[in-house]
Motif scaffolding. Structure first.
Motif, short mmCIF file in Angstrom:
data_model
loop_
_atom_site.label_atom_id
_atom_site.label_comp_id
_atom_site.label_asym_id
_atom_site.label_seq_id
_atom_site.Cartn_x
_atom_site.Cartn_y
_atom_site.Cartn_z
N GLN A 78 0.81 -1.24 0.00
CA GLN A 78 0.00 0.00 0.00
C GLN A 78 0.84 1.28 0.00
N GLY A 79 1.99 1.23 -0.63
CA GLY A 79 2.82 2.44 -0.70
C GLY A 79 3.54 2.77 0.59
N HIS A 134 6.32 3.41 3.38
CA HIS A 134 7.66 3.99 3.27
C HIS A 134 8.72 3.11 3.94
N PRO A 161 2.92 -1.79 -4.85
CA PRO A 161 3.70 -0.56 -4.87
C PRO A 161 4.22 -0.15 -3.49
N TYR A 193 8.34 5.83 -0.19
CA TYR A 193 9.69 6.39 -0.22
C TYR A 193 10.72 5.41 0.36
N ASN A 197 5.32 -0.03 -8.48
CA ASN A 197 6.07 1.22 -8.53
C ASN A 197 6.74 1.51 -7.19
N ASN A 207 7.57 2.03 -12.28
CA ASN A 207 8.34 3.27 -12.29
C ASN A 207 8.93 3.55 -10.92
N GLY A 231 10.26 6.81 -8.34
CA GLY A 231 10.21 8.24 -8.11
C GLY A 231 11.60 8.86 -8.16
N GLN A 232 11.66 10.11 -7.75
CA GLN A 232 12.93 10.82 -7.90
C GLN A 232 14.01 10.28 -6.97
N SER A 277 12.50 8.88 -12.20
CA SER A 277 12.18 10.29 -12.27
C SER A 277 13.44 11.15 -12.12
#
Lengths: 298, 229
Positions: free
Chosen positions: B35-36, B38, B55, B58, B74, B93, B95-96, B114
């Motif tokens: 669930q994203g 960190h 996904p 951070y 991702n 993908n 992120g930065q 990114s």
């Protein structure tokens, strides 16, 4: 820091649960901005009326009396309903005239925004409690933006919370800080915009409202803003029928976007987007810097 | 082969999951419902294998040593930040700042990475199947960035000794970054690293970029120079 989220529904499928979904997203951004929160929600759009959301924090306002005086002054009936310390005033008068009248004649209150479809609520405190207090979860509509704040540029006050709106049906949430807002505020004041706080984001909202009033499209206004606004920002902007995201050319501040056939969402972190229906089939990407990502229902 | 140990973030807390992974000295794990979240699977220091089903947020797999972390989805900002060794793979993908300051190991992003991919990299190899954003390999010191797609503006700005290989277009090169000759050892390196990454591309299609060394202000002759006080 601050957390921002935005949800734009491309179809009617989730309109009945727009508030609930926005609330789930906002909840995930509590850690990024525990000191205040706010949301703007678009729905129940009426061509012949505008609604003004007005905050009277810590003071008693006789809204019936205020509406009566405003109706006499502007020659159009005005009604109101209250949601805690916010009042939503409905009138057939021009929104800009009504906003100006309220700012001049009801100095104890703050006009948070006005428009044909937009209502805007904000308060100091835990974002979860702010969402509950103004019944975000029970609201329906087409699109919403919301913000959790960790103040850096101005004091922790309700008036300093996001979203900020100065133009009709236009509002903006911001993660970042602007460095040229004092100069820009003076420039915009000389062009007729009026501001109610010392906040940097209010200047950005005023800038976008000014450009839209000058005839720019939302995309044109934001493209010009890349040249004129100096600082760090990820903005999420709502208009009457549109939604846009832009990041500064350096793109220090985070943003992630996702899109399905039914919705487009943006957030400071993916975990907010993870709450949305059918997210497993969404296209997920990080928006490029200095590029305008815009959607509208047409 | 023993079955992977399942760890469910819908039930367990992030701290519990990370503690389990960090305490293991080997074995395989499968993390579901991320669930994203960190900082998932960060600070691993043993040859464990972690498969994340979904996904992540951070700083996934930050500071990784020895472990193999595979994310089926991702990843947010700071994937494999300061990675020391091992392999971190993302099927979607990133992120930065993917692979930022990485000292070693391999970071593979099948989709796009990114902005600032490989910023200040110090020895890590990063292979990106898609594009990388602006300011990638900024101040890169050592290691290799391999991009099968395009690179954004200011690639390799203020670069030291890292090597950058891009198959597609480069929007612009940053200060002191120049195109360089592709020699046989570079083709050999690319073939090997592309195979490690499981990505299919012809090494001959890549162009190489690196430091022009015009920004180097330090010279060994200066070592004994007195510092003005």
């Amino acid at each position: 820091m601050c957390g921002i989220v935005g949800l734009f529904l491309k179809t009617e499928r989730h309109e009945h649960e727009l508030g609930r979904l926005t609330g789930l997203m906002l909840e995930q951004m509590r850690d990024r901005g525990p000191d205040s929160a706010g949301f703007a929600i678009y729905g129940d759009d009426r061509d012949d009326h505008v609604r003004l959301t007005v905050l009277a924090e810590g003071v008693d306002v006789d809204w019936g009396d205020a509406c009566g005086r405003m109706a006499d002054a502007l020659g159009a009936e005005a009604t109101h309903r209250t949601v805690r310390d916010h009042a939503v005033i409905d009138t057939a008068a021009s929104g800009a005239d009504a906003r100006r009248w309220l700012i001049e004649n009801l100095p104890e209150a703050t006009v948070l925004g006005y428009g044909h479809g937009m209502e805007l609520y904000k308060a100091v405190g835990d974002p979860r409690l702010v969402a509950e207090r103004y019944d975000l979860a029970g609201r329906t509509g087409t699109h919403a933006i919301a913000h959790t704040r960790m103040a850096t540029e101005s004091a922790v006050t309700t008036a300093g919370s996001h979203p900020f709106s100065t133009g009709e049906d236009t509002c903006l949430v911001h993660n970042g800080s602007l460095s040229n807002h004092n100069l820009l505020r003076e420039v915009l004041e000389s062009k007729g915009e009026s501001f109610q706080t010392e906040n940097d984001t209010e200047v950005a909202a005023g800038y976008v409202a000014w450009r839209l009033a000058e005839g720019d499209t939302l995309t044109e206004a934001l493209e010009r803003g890349i040249d004129d606004l100096d600082g760090f920002y990820t903005f999420c902007v709502g208009t009457r029928d549109g939604f846009a995201v832009v990041r500064d050319p350096i793109a220090c501040k985070p943003a992630v976007m996702a899109e399905t056939d039914d919705w487009v969402a943006m957030a400071s972190e993916y975990r907010a987007i993870a709450q949305l229906p059918d997210v497993g089939h969404a296209t997920v990407f990080e928006p490029d810097p200095a590029r305008i990502f815009a959607w509208s229902r047409s | 082969m023993t079955a992977a140990t399942a760890l469910d973030l819908a039930g367990a807390t992030l701290r519990e999951v990370n503690s389990t992974l960090q305490a293991a000295d080997g074995g395989s794990f499968r993390v579901v419902n991320p669930q994203g979240a960190h900082a998932l699977a960060c600070g691993l220091d043993a040859p464990v294998s972690v498969h994340v089903d979904g996904p992540v947020g951070y700083y996934c797999a930050g500071m990784n040593q020895h472990a193999t972390v595979h994310v089926d989805g991702n990843a947010g900002t700071g994937l494999a930040e300061n990675v020391m060794s091992g392999t971190v793979t993302v099927t979607g993908n990133a992120g930065q700042s993917a692979g930022a300051t990485g000292h070693g190991g391999l970071v593979v992003v099948h989709g796009n990475a990114s902005a600032r991919c490989g910023i200040s990299m110090k020895g890590v190899d990063i292979v990106v199947g898609g594009d990388v954003g602006h300011m990638s390999a900024f101040m890169a010191q050592a290691g290799n960035l391999v991009v099968l797609g395009d690179a954004g503006a200011d690639l390799g700005d203020s670069i030291y000794e890292a090597r950058l290989f891009v198959r597609g277009s480069v929007a612009s090169l940053g200060a002191d970054c120049v195109e360089k000759e592709v020699r046989p050892e570079h083709l050999e390196f690319l073939a090997a690293r592309l195979a490690d990454a499981g990505l299919d591309a012809d090494p001959a299609d890549f162009r190489r970029y690196g430091s022009a060394r015009r920004l180097y202000n330090f010279h060994p002759d200066d070592v004994d120079a007195e510092v003005a006080r």
